[in-house]
Design a protein around this motif. Structure first.
Motif, PDB file in Angstrom:
ATOM      1  N   LEU A 216       3.131  -7.723   5.697  1.00 44.58           N
ATOM      2  CA  LEU A 216       4.556  -7.839   6.036  1.00 44.58           C
ATOM      3  C   LEU A 216       5.312  -7.343   4.802  1.00 44.58           C
ATOM      4  CD1 LEU A 216       7.044  -8.804   7.629  1.00 44.58           C
ATOM      5  CD2 LEU A 216       6.674 -11.071   6.702  1.00 44.58           C
ATOM      6  N   PHE A 217       6.042  -6.257   4.966  1.00 47.98           N
ATOM      7  CA  PHE A 217       6.804  -5.671   3.856  1.00 47.98           C
ATOM      8  C   PHE A 217       8.227  -6.207   3.978  1.00 47.98           C
ATOM      9  CE2 PHE A 217       9.329  -2.480   1.768  1.00 47.98           C
ATOM     10  CZ  PHE A 217       8.530  -1.819   0.852  1.00 47.98           C
ATOM     11  N   LEU A 218       8.570  -7.142   3.115  1.00 49.55           N
ATOM     12  CA  LEU A 218       9.888  -7.775   3.187  1.00 49.55           C
ATOM     13  C   LEU A 218      10.841  -7.048   2.243  1.00 49.55           C
ATOM     14  CD1 LEU A 218      11.303 -10.268   4.522  1.00 49.55           C
ATOM     15  CD2 LEU A 218      10.879 -11.481   2.367  1.00 49.55           C
TER      16      LEU A 218
ATOM     17  N   ILE B  37       6.558  -7.297  -1.378  1.00 50.19           N
ATOM     18  CA  ILE B  37       7.960  -6.909  -1.576  1.00 50.19           C
ATOM     19  C   ILE B  37       7.966  -5.505  -2.191  1.00 50.19           C
ATOM     20  CG2 ILE B  37       8.730  -9.308  -1.794  1.00 50.19           C
ATOM     21  CD1 ILE B  37       8.942  -8.890  -4.826  1.00 50.19           C
ATOM     22  N   PRO B  38       9.072  -4.765  -2.129  1.00 52.04           N
ATOM     23  CA  PRO B  38       9.062  -3.388  -2.638  1.00 52.04           C
ATOM     24  C   PRO B  38       8.473  -3.306  -4.050  1.00 52.04           C
ATOM     25  CG  PRO B  38      11.118  -3.834  -1.531  1.00 52.04           C
ATOM     26  CD  PRO B  38      10.377  -5.143  -1.582  1.00 52.04           C
ATOM     27  N   GLY B  39       7.590  -2.329  -4.247  1.00 52.04           N
ATOM     28  CA  GLY B  39       6.901  -2.194  -5.516  1.00 52.04           C
ATOM     29  C   GLY B  39       7.852  -2.031  -6.691  1.00 52.04           C
ATOM     30  N   CYS B  40       8.918  -1.233  -6.487  1.00 55.39           N
ATOM     31  CA  CYS B  40       9.855  -0.995  -7.591  1.00 55.39           C
ATOM     32  C   CYS B  40      10.568  -2.290  -7.973  1.00 55.39           C
ATOM     33  CB  CYS B  40      10.845   0.115  -7.236  1.00 55.39           C
ATOM     34  SG  CYS B  40      11.448   0.063  -5.557  1.00 55.39           S
ATOM     35  N   LEU B  41      10.855  -3.125  -6.977  1.00 51.75           N
ATOM     36  CA  LEU B  41      11.499  -4.410  -7.248  1.00 51.75           C
ATOM     37  C   LEU B  41      10.523  -5.329  -7.992  1.00 51.75           C
ATOM     38  CD1 LEU B  41      13.843  -6.431  -6.838  1.00 51.75           C
ATOM     39  CD2 LEU B  41      12.856  -7.008  -4.626  1.00 51.75           C
TER      40      LEU B  41
ATOM     41  N   LYS C  11       0.838  -1.206   0.000  1.00 55.55           N
ATOM     42  CA  LYS C  11       0.000   0.000   0.000  1.00 55.55           C
ATOM     43  C   LYS C  11       0.877   1.261   0.000  1.00 55.55           C
ATOM     44  CE  LYS C  11      -4.101   1.890   2.096  1.00 55.55           C
ATOM     45  NZ  LYS C  11      -5.164   1.749   3.052  1.00 55.55           N
ATOM     46  N   HIS C  12       2.012   1.186   0.713  1.00 56.18           N
ATOM     47  CA  HIS C  12       2.932   2.313   0.799  1.00 56.18           C
ATOM     48  C   HIS C  12       3.492   2.718  -0.581  1.00 56.18           C
ATOM     49  CE1 HIS C  12       6.270   4.781   2.154  1.00 56.18           C
ATOM     50  NE2 HIS C  12       7.153   3.935   1.663  1.00 56.18           N
ATOM     51  N   CYS C  13       3.565   1.769  -1.510  1.00 59.50           N
ATOM     52  CA  CYS C  13       4.170   2.065  -2.820  1.00 59.50           C
ATOM     53  C   CYS C  13       3.185   2.702  -3.799  1.00 59.50           C
ATOM     54  CB  CYS C  13       4.745   0.790  -3.432  1.00 59.50           C
ATOM     55  SG  CYS C  13       6.051   0.067  -2.426  1.00 59.50           S
ATOM     56  N   ILE C  14       1.889   2.655  -3.482  1.00 59.16           N
ATOM     57  CA  ILE C  14       0.905   3.261  -4.381  1.00 59.16           C
ATOM     58  C   ILE C  14       1.167   4.778  -4.420  1.00 59.16           C
ATOM     59  CG2 ILE C  14      -1.584   3.603  -4.837  1.00 59.16           C
ATOM     60  CD1 ILE C  14      -0.739   0.599  -4.879  1.00 59.16           C
ATOM     61  N   TYR C  15       1.230   5.336  -5.611  1.00 57.68           N
ATOM     62  CA  TYR C  15       1.556   6.743  -5.914  1.00 57.68           C
ATOM     63  C   TYR C  15       3.060   6.997  -5.970  1.00 57.68           C
ATOM     64  CZ  TYR C  15      -3.326   7.577  -4.638  1.00 57.68           C
ATOM     65  OH  TYR C  15      -4.686   7.519  -4.536  1.00 57.68           O
ATOM     66  N   CYS C  16       3.886   5.998  -5.722  1.00 57.79           N
ATOM     67  CA  CYS C  16       5.336   6.218  -5.837  1.00 57.79           C
ATOM     68  C   CYS C  16       5.735   6.053  -7.304  1.00 57.79           C
ATOM     69  CB  CYS C  16       6.100   5.226  -4.967  1.00 57.79           C
ATOM     70  SG  CYS C  16       7.879   5.484  -5.050  1.00 57.79           S
ATOM     71  N   GLU C  17       6.683   6.888  -7.753  1.00 53.67           N
ATOM     72  CA  GLU C  17       7.166   6.769  -9.137  1.00 53.67           C
ATOM     73  C   GLU C  17       7.801   5.400  -9.390  1.00 53.67           C
ATOM     74  OE1 GLU C  17       9.865   9.946  -9.955  1.00 53.67           O
ATOM     75  OE2 GLU C  17       8.297  11.482  -9.924  1.00 53.67           O
ATOM     76  N   GLY C  18       8.245   4.771  -8.300  1.00 51.20           N
ATOM     77  CA  GLY C  18       8.889   3.452  -8.407  1.00 51.20           C
ATOM     78  C   GLY C  18       8.030   2.393  -9.073  1.00 51.20           C
ATOM     79  N   ILE C  19       6.701   2.591  -9.071  1.00 52.99           N
ATOM     80  CA  ILE C  19       5.843   1.586  -9.734  1.00 52.99           C
ATOM     81  C   ILE C  19       5.199   2.163 -11.004  1.00 52.99           C
ATOM     82  CG2 ILE C  19       5.419   0.210  -7.668  1.00 52.99           C
ATOM     83  CD1 ILE C  19       2.597   1.518  -7.538  1.00 52.99           C
ATOM     84  N   ASP C  20       5.775   3.285 -11.476  1.00 51.32           N
ATOM     85  CA  ASP C  20       5.265   3.898 -12.693  1.00 51.32           C
ATOM     86  C   ASP C  20       6.263   3.626 -13.824  1.00 51.32           C
ATOM     87  OD1 ASP C  20       4.443   5.507 -14.746  1.00 51.32           O
ATOM     88  OD2 ASP C  20       4.055   7.268 -13.495  1.00 51.32           O
TER      89      ASP C  20
ATOM     90  N   VAL D 171      11.842   8.529  -8.382  1.00 50.89           N
ATOM     91  CA  VAL D 171      12.260   8.841  -7.009  1.00 50.89           C
ATOM     92  C   VAL D 171      11.108   8.497  -6.074  1.00 50.89           C
ATOM     93  CG1 VAL D 171      13.912  10.666  -7.586  1.00 50.89           C
ATOM     94  CG2 VAL D 171      11.524  11.279  -7.182  1.00 50.89           C
ATOM     95  N   HIS D 172      11.439   8.285  -4.818  1.00 49.28           N
ATOM     96  CA  HIS D 172      10.460   7.956  -3.792  1.00 49.28           C
ATOM     97  C   HIS D 172       9.473   9.114  -3.631  1.00 49.28           C
ATOM     98  CE1 HIS D 172       8.991   7.161   0.293  1.00 49.28           C
ATOM     99  NE2 HIS D 172       9.385   5.912   0.113  1.00 49.28           N
ATOM    100  N   HIS D 173       8.234   8.814  -3.226  1.00 51.78           N
ATOM    101  CA  HIS D 173       7.299   9.935  -3.065  1.00 51.78           C
ATOM    102  C   HIS D 173       7.750  10.869  -1.933  1.00 51.78           C
ATOM    103  CE1 HIS D 173       5.531   7.138  -0.244  1.00 51.78           C
ATOM    104  NE2 HIS D 173       4.983   6.408  -1.162  1.00 51.78           N
ATOM    105  N   PRO D 174       7.126  12.062  -1.816  1.00 52.82           N
ATOM    106  CA  PRO D 174       7.644  13.065  -0.882  1.00 52.82           C
ATOM    107  C   PRO D 174       7.755  12.565   0.560  1.00 52.82           C
ATOM    108  CG  PRO D 174       5.955  14.016  -2.281  1.00 52.82           C
ATOM    109  CD  PRO D 174       5.953  12.560  -2.567  1.00 52.82           C
TER     110      PRO D 174
HETATM  111  S1  SF4 Z   1       9.798   0.495  -2.181  1.00 50.45           S
HETATM  112 FE1  SF4 Z   1      10.153   1.400  -4.200  1.00 50.45          FE
HETATM  113  S2  SF4 Z   1       8.097   1.695  -5.060  1.00 50.45           S
HETATM  114 FE2  SF4 Z   1       7.859   1.375  -2.859  1.00 50.45          FE
HETATM  115  S3  SF4 Z   1       7.834   3.415  -1.956  1.00 50.45           S
HETATM  116 FE3  SF4 Z   1       9.959   2.704  -1.867  1.00 50.45          FE
HETATM  117  S4  SF4 Z   1      10.903   3.473  -3.764  1.00 50.45           S
HETATM  118 FE4  SF4 Z   1       8.690   3.588  -4.016  1.00 50.45          FE
END
Ligand code: SF4
Length: 281
Positions: free
Chosen positions: A195-197, A239-243, A18-27, A34-37
């Motif tokens: 659980l965010f691994l 797992i991290p959205g960008c990964l 949920k934390h990764c929604i709106y982050c450029e990492g999943i765009d 870059v990570h959101h603000p």
């Molecule tokens: S794990 Fe990656 S996609 Fe998720 S918030 Fe951090 S930088 Fe963004």
């Protein structure tokens, strides 16, 4: 023996944290995401974790000064990427959340904390996501990793926060250090929402960590995904959205067997803030 086809199925089905929604990492359309603000309160922390990048940033002089970093039209703000926000007290953090909402209107507020200093009765549902770090599943290992004796307190705070808002247990996968702890961590995380691994980033300044980890395993994507798969039987693992995005694009060209053999470069140099400082309350 883990069947790689099952890991493939896991990767297809897995949702973004949920934390990764709106982050450029999943765009996918953003070339250098870059990570959101974030709003940085302080680089200070009451723990001394063996893997901490915030302490490395302080030593290297790259720790960000307090304030808001990133776009002035945020959809999500993290408090904070460096240090422990609750060293200033829960009331101050609540005050900050309210000011951010006043200034930006509808915005998701995520807090990243070590969970030792927050007062759940004061924080209540003020934040939309509370991410609490827990890298050990036992009191002894917790002390070894963080240098402090707060295991029970953190578990209690996870429980209390989970009753009040979306709560995430954030765990860094450290082969050679906490692999034997992961099942217990996952059981604790099952009272929360996710659980965010996270894979480990290694800094040469973290000397004690370097002595303890098995670097080949730290760098193995296969090891990391096997751990995520194992824990998925116990709780909701993300797992991290960008990964996840990068893995999915890799799997468009190669197969899962290849992915399991991929090594990532786990070494970081200097942790730096990639967004512009804008203001401070
Ligand atoms: S794990 Fe990656 S996609 Fe998720 S918030 Fe951090 S930088 Fe963004």
């Amino acid at each position: 023996m883990i069947n790689v086809a099952e890991i493939n199925a896991m990767l297809k089905k897995m949702k973004y944290p949920k934390h990764c929604i709106y982050c450029e990492g999943i765009d996918e359309s953003v070339e250098n995401p870059v990570h959101h603000p974030s709003y940085e309160i302080t680089p200070a922390c009451n723990l001394n974790c063996i893997f901490c990048y915030s302490k490395v940033a302080e030593v290297k002089g790259s720790a960000p000064k307090p304030g808001y970093y990133g776009t002035l039209e945020p959809k999500a703000i993290t408090i904070s990427q460096y240090g422990e926000p609750f060293v200033v007290g829960t009331e101050k953090v609540v005050e900050l959340i309210r000011k951010l909402r006043e200034r930006f209107g509808e915005v998701r507020i995520d807090i990243q904390t070590n969970g030792t200093l927050l007062d759940p009765s004061k924080l209540g549902g003020e934040a939309d996501i509370v991410m609490i770090s827990l890298d050990a599943g036992s009191r002894e290992k917790y002390k070894e990793i963080t240098g402090a004796d707060f295991f029970e307190r953190v578990v209690g705070n996870i429980k209390q926060m989970a009753e009040q808002t979306y709560t995430v247990v954030r765990t860094v996968f450290m082969p050679g250090v906490n692999d034997g702890e992961l099942e217990n961590i996952a059981k604790i995380a099952s009272i929360a929402d996710e659980l965010f691994l996270q894979p480990l980033s290694v800094y040469r300044e973290n000397r004690r960590l370097l002595e303890m980890i098995e670097i080949e395993r730290v760098e193995s994507i296969g090891e990391f995904l096997e751990a995520a798969y194992r824990l998925l039987k116990i709780t909701e693992v993300r797992i991290p959205g960008c990964l996840l995005l990068n893995i999915r694009s890799f799997l468009e060209k190669y197969d899962i067997g290849d992915l399991m053999l991929v090594k990532r470069d786990a070494f970081g140099s200097v942790p730096i803030m990639q967004r512009e400082w804008r203001f401070r309350f």
